[in-house]
Design an enzyme around this catalytic site. Structure first.
Site, short mmCIF file in Angstrom:
data_model
loop_
_atom_site.label_atom_id
_atom_site.label_comp_id
_atom_site.label_asym_id
_atom_site.label_seq_id
_atom_site.Cartn_x
_atom_site.Cartn_y
_atom_site.Cartn_z
N HIS A 123 6.10 -3.51 -1.97
CA HIS A 123 4.98 -4.13 -1.25
C HIS A 123 3.62 -3.71 -1.83
CE1 HIS A 123 2.31 -5.56 1.85
NE2 HIS A 123 2.00 -4.32 2.20
N GLU B 112 -1.27 5.82 5.93
CA GLU B 112 -0.73 5.31 7.20
C GLU B 112 0.75 5.67 7.38
OE1 GLU B 112 -0.13 0.94 9.27
OE2 GLU B 112 -1.79 1.26 7.88
N ASP B 113 1.53 5.61 6.30
CA ASP B 113 2.99 5.73 6.42
C ASP B 113 3.58 6.99 5.79
OD1 ASP B 113 2.97 3.26 7.66
OD2 ASP B 113 3.36 2.16 5.81
#
Length: 238
Positions: free
Chosen positions: A65, A94-95
């Protein structure tokens, strides 16, 4: 899925990722100097390491992605090295267990700023709703640098292109957000191709029956007009 099929699928994913990475680096080598190219390679390597144990809903390695988003930023939006680096890194904070300060230390203030804008706030930091605060965060960045918005639009565009792997309720939610916010934003920025694609993809998931009917009618119309087009082409060659 048996081991053989899984191996074949993983090889397919890896080839696609590598093809995207090669396309990005080939394109950017024509625009930037050696120092920036080294940073681009480092940005990809860091993102690949950060996401190495993560998968998308489709089963693809998650790094596919960020790489696809970086390719949109480089190829379709034609931006420079820092936005491409930010695209590689846009989900790292964020992840993954990394901070904006670590991005800043590795890649500088500009890349850290871009990553910070596209990073969603943590739940306990929302002033109102999740989406309202995230939209406000993005729009406030426009007064400083529109590149952050372009990276986010590239992120949303790839998510819409791969929305089929999500649950129907998620598809509806994401498609509705896209139609309400991202497509009009692309339009205001003059990105008419992006705006049109976002609207079409949104319509596909919000109104699947109507979308299928229109798609069928367009295919029939194209087929019925093909003989006339062939005659016209033949006449131009005479």
């Amino acid at each position: 899925m048996n081991d053989k099929n899984e191996k074949t699928m993983n090889e397919k994913y890896e080839k696609k990722i590598q093809a995207d990475v090669d396309a990005i680096f080939t394109l950017m080598a024509q625009r930037v100097d050696e120092k920036q190219m080294n940073l681009l390679h480092e940005a990809y390597d860091f993102a690949a390491y950060a996401h190495k144990d993560q998968l998308r809903k489709s089963g693809e390695p998650y790094i596919s992605h960020p790489v696809a988003v970086a390719r949109i930023v480089a190829e379709e939006l034609e931006l420079g090295a820092n936005p491409v680096m930010a695209a590689f890194q846009h989900d790292v904070v964020e992840d993954c267990p990394y901070s904006i300060d670590e991005i800043r230390e590795r890649f500088g203030d500009d890349v850290a700023f871009l990553v910070g804008v596209v990073t969603k706030q943590k739940k306990n930091q929302y002033g109102q709703s999740k989406q309202v605060d995230n939209f406000r965060q993005m729009l406030s960045s426009v007064q400083f640098d529109v590149r952050a918005i372009l990276v986010k639009l590239a992120d949303r565009l790839h998510n819409m292109r791969t929305l089929s792997s999500m649950r129907p309720d998620k598809q509806m939610k994401i498609a509705s957000e896209t139609d309400y916010f991202y497509a009009p934003l692309a339009n205001r920025l003059g990105l008419y191709n992006v705006k049109t694609e976002l609207e079409n993809l949104s319509f596909r998931y919000r109104c699947p029956r109507e979308y299928e009917q229109i798609e069928k009618q367009l295919a029939e119309l194209q087929l019925s007009e093909k003989p006339d087009v062939d005659v016209f082409i033949a006449k131009t060659k005479e």
